[in-house]
Design a protein around this motif. Sequence first.
Motif: not given
Length: 325
Positions: A101-106
Motif C-alpha cells: 500500500a502506497k509504495q513507490h518503485i522507480v
Amino acid sequence: MKRIVLTLTVFIAFSMMAFAQGANNIKINEVMTLNTQSIEDEYGNRGPWIEIVNTSYSTYNIRGMYITTDPSVLDKNMSVAERMKRMSIVPNGDTRTQLSAKQHIVFFLNSNPAKGALHLTANVDAAKSIWIGLYDGNAVDLIDSVTVPVLAYNTSCARQSDGSAKWVIKSEDAVTPGIDNFIQVSMTKVEKLKHDDPKGYGMTILCMGIVFASLALLYAFFTVFGYVADRRNKLQRVASMQPVKPIVKTGVILNEVRHKTTNILKDGIDTKGRDKEIYIAVIAMALRQYTEDVHDVESGVLTIKPHHSSWNDHGFLYNQNSSLM
C-alpha cells in the motif's frame, strides 16, 4: 465458536473486496527526462526515470505490466503481438515489483533489461515532449498515461500528490523519486488524514473494522463467560449431592437387588424376596442345635435309686403267683 469463525470470515472477505482495487490503482507518479544530479542506478549512471506508485491500500504485483513511450500503440487495430514489440515489460522474478500500500518503485528508461529488473528499453527524447503509457499485462488495457513536456535539467513532471489528477513541474530541490510527492512538515493530523485519504475510504474501512472486531470480541467474551458460569453451577450441584459409592459396592448392591427381584418373580410377592436357601439354612441350624446343644449325651447307666414297696417285693410277687396257681 462457529459463529465467531463465520463473522471473521465475512469481515475478512469484506475487507479484501474493499481493499482489492486492482491494477487501476497503479499510477504513473513522476517522470524525469534530463537527469544529471538526481538518482543513479546500481552502476553509478544517471538517466531518465519514471516512478510508479500503488495508490491502493492492498498489495499488488506489477510484474508483466508494460511501459511504453510509443503512441502508435494507441491504435486499436494493432495486433497484440505488434503492440508488445513496442513496449517494455516489467520483468518477473524481482520482489521489488510487489508493491504494498502506497509504495513507490522507480524504473530507468533508455536502458537495457540486461542490467537489472528496473531497467527498461522505453525510449526517451529529452528534446521533445513525450507520451508515456502504462498497460496491463494483456497489453490491451491502458491503465494510465501522461504527456510530459520538455523539461529542464533535473526537474520532473509529477502529480501534486500521489495519485492525484493534477500534474505539476517540480524544481530540482523538490523532486521526490521513490517517496510521496507531497511533503509538508507543518501539516496537522487532520490535514494529513485529508491528504492521505481524500475520499474517506480508509477511515470508513477502519471504523467498520473496529466495530466488527469489537462485536467479535464481545461475542467471544460472553460465550466464554457463559461456559465458565455453567461449569461452575454444575460443579456446585455435584458438590451438594451425596458422595457416590464405589463402583465395586454399587455392583454388589445391584447383584443383591437382582437376586431378590428374581426370587420375587419366582416365588411370588408373599415371600417378599426371601431366599429358600435362607429357610433351609435356618432349619439345618435348628436341627444341629437340637441334636448337639439342647440334650445331654446319655452314658447308658441308670442313676435312679431303687425304692422298695410291696409292689416290687419279690416275696409278695411270688405268693401272688402261687395263689393263682
